[in-house]
Design an enzyme around this catalytic site. Structure first.
Site, PDB file in Angstrom:
ATOM      1  N   HIS A 128      -5.827  10.889   7.556  1.00  0.00           N
ATOM      2  CA  HIS A 128      -6.412   9.900   8.353  1.00  0.00           C
ATOM      3  C   HIS A 128      -7.175  10.621   9.392  1.00  0.00           C
ATOM      4  CE1 HIS A 128      -3.467   7.566   6.241  1.00  0.00           C
ATOM      5  NE2 HIS A 128      -2.600   7.617   7.077  1.00  0.00           N
ATOM      6  N   LYS A 132       0.983  -0.939  -0.015  1.00  0.00           N
ATOM      7  CA  LYS A 132       0.089  -0.075  -0.055  1.00  0.00           C
ATOM      8  C   LYS A 132       0.908   1.234   0.147  1.00  0.00           C
ATOM      9  CE  LYS A 132      -3.810   2.509   1.155  1.00  0.00           C
ATOM     10  NZ  LYS A 132      -4.477   2.512   2.567  1.00  0.00           N
ATOM     11  N   ILE A 133       0.693   2.055  -1.018  1.00  0.00           N
ATOM     12  CA  ILE A 133       1.535   3.407  -1.189  1.00  0.00           C
ATOM     13  C   ILE A 133       0.791   4.378  -1.443  1.00  0.00           C
ATOM     14  CG2 ILE A 133       3.831   2.026  -1.870  1.00  0.00           C
ATOM     15  CD1 ILE A 133       3.042   3.252  -4.875  1.00  0.00           C
ATOM     16  N   SER A 134       1.444   5.670  -1.390  1.00  0.00           N
ATOM     17  CA  SER A 134       0.454   6.807  -1.761  1.00  0.00           C
ATOM     18  C   SER A 134       0.468   7.062  -3.357  1.00  0.00           C
ATOM     19  CB  SER A 134       1.091   8.124  -1.442  1.00  0.00           C
ATOM     20  OG  SER A 134       0.570   9.097  -2.089  1.00  0.00           O
ATOM     21  N   THR A 182      -0.213  12.068  -1.748  1.00  0.00           N
ATOM     22  CA  THR A 182      -1.084  12.793  -2.222  1.00  0.00           C
ATOM     23  C   THR A 182      -1.521  13.887  -1.524  1.00  0.00           C
ATOM     24  OG1 THR A 182      -2.266  10.876  -3.106  1.00  0.00           O
ATOM     25  CG2 THR A 182      -3.402  12.736  -3.237  1.00  0.00           C
ATOM     26  N   ALA A 183      -1.282  13.941  -0.147  1.00  0.00           N
ATOM     27  CA  ALA A 183      -1.663  15.242   0.429  1.00  0.00           C
ATOM     28  C   ALA A 183      -0.595  16.131   0.330  1.00  0.00           C
ATOM     29  CB  ALA A 183      -1.460  14.917   2.028  1.00  0.00           C
TER      30      ALA A 183
END
Length: 286
Positions: A162, A60-62, A118-119
């Site tokens: 989150h 799981k990655i951005s 992404t943020a």
């Protein structure tokens, strides 16, 4: 394509959305799937593993880290976090000294959870439009340390992700902007947050099927994963963990679809145009 039919190594975060999606797969509840060896890691760590090509078979990655990973890994069309009303927030301290206008960020120190997130990309794209004279220093900080640092005046503003969406008010903080809302209004597209990738030399169709089966099991048995989710939820209250899942696990978690892929392409193309990420061959995204 090859795959170890006995074991599969995977790394994802301990956040409720990931543990909810992968609960059935991690507990041997998906028929035909191999044993899952799970490493729980912050997405900043998995981003680095993917970029180095040294990570486990599935990660799981951005989505922001995809340009560095796509040579070794394939983006899977399921299991990730992409949606609406679920974007990162830019927070400042409350009270009379609060920064309440974007221009007030000129020259200020901003904490971010990662520069390959992404943020971070959304923040930089937003700032290019709204802080024309430029922000100041950017500091990378673990996401759970950002809100206390803003509250205590150690930094001028913080980019949070989150469950901070649900808890920032308890720190007395002010939301300067919801970057997800800005993105949706600016593009009309959902927000691409976290991606699931698998090594290209594997049977990615089989892995996709197992992940979808795991997610469907979670939806069909919504309380089955409760203990597992809460045991990894970093002291979140049960109602906050549930809100987290309800927000980040949705139809895009089952299938990205055309709008999901369009959102990913738009984010990476805009970021590449700003020099924030390398350009990506669109053919590698599918």
């Amino acid at each position: 394509m090859t795959i170890n039919t006995q074991e599969l190594n995977i790394a994802f975060s301990p956040c409720p959305n990931d543990t909810f999606v992968f609960h059935a797969l991690a507990h041997g509840l998906v028929p035909g799937a191999p044993k899952l060896n799970v490493t729980y890691a912050d997405i900043n760590i998995t981003n680095g593993l993917a970029a180095e090509g040294k990570g486990p078979e599935v990660l799981k990655i951005s989505y922001a880290a995809l340009p560095w990973a796509l040579e070794q890994y394939k983006l899977l069309p399921c299991g990730g976090a992409l949606g609406r009303g679920c974007g990162p927030l830019l927070l400042t301290a409350g009270g009379p000294l609060a920064v309440k206008r974007p221009a007030g960020l000129t020259g200020r120190t901003i904490a971010v959870p990662s520069e390959r997130s992404t943020a971070y990309l959304l923040f930089r794209l937003w700032a290019a439009q709204h802080v024309p004279d430029g922000i100041g220093e950017i500091i990378v900080m673990p996401f759970d340390e950002i809100m206390p640092a803003v509250r205590d005046g150690q930094i001028d503003a913080g980019l949070v992700i989150h469950e901070a969406r649900f808890t920032y008010s308890s720190y007395g903080l002010h939301m300067l902007t919801d970057l997800g809302s800005w993105w949706e209004e600016d593009t009309g597209l959902p927000i691409p947050l976290g991606a699931i990738i698998a090594r290209r030399d594997l049977d990615t169709e089989a892995i996709t099927g197992w992940i979808r089966s795991s997610l469907q099991y979670a939806w069909d048995h919504p309380t089955a994963s409760r203990d597992y989710v809460l045991s990894h939820a970093q002291e979140l209250a049960p109602e906050v963990a549930k809100s987290h899942i309800d927000l980040y696990v949705n139809e895009f978690s089952m299938n990205l679809g055309d709008s999901g892929y369009a959102a990913i392409s738009a984010l990476l193309e805009r970021a590449a145009a700003e020099g924030l990420v390398p350009a990506v061959d669109p053919a590698l995204l599918r």
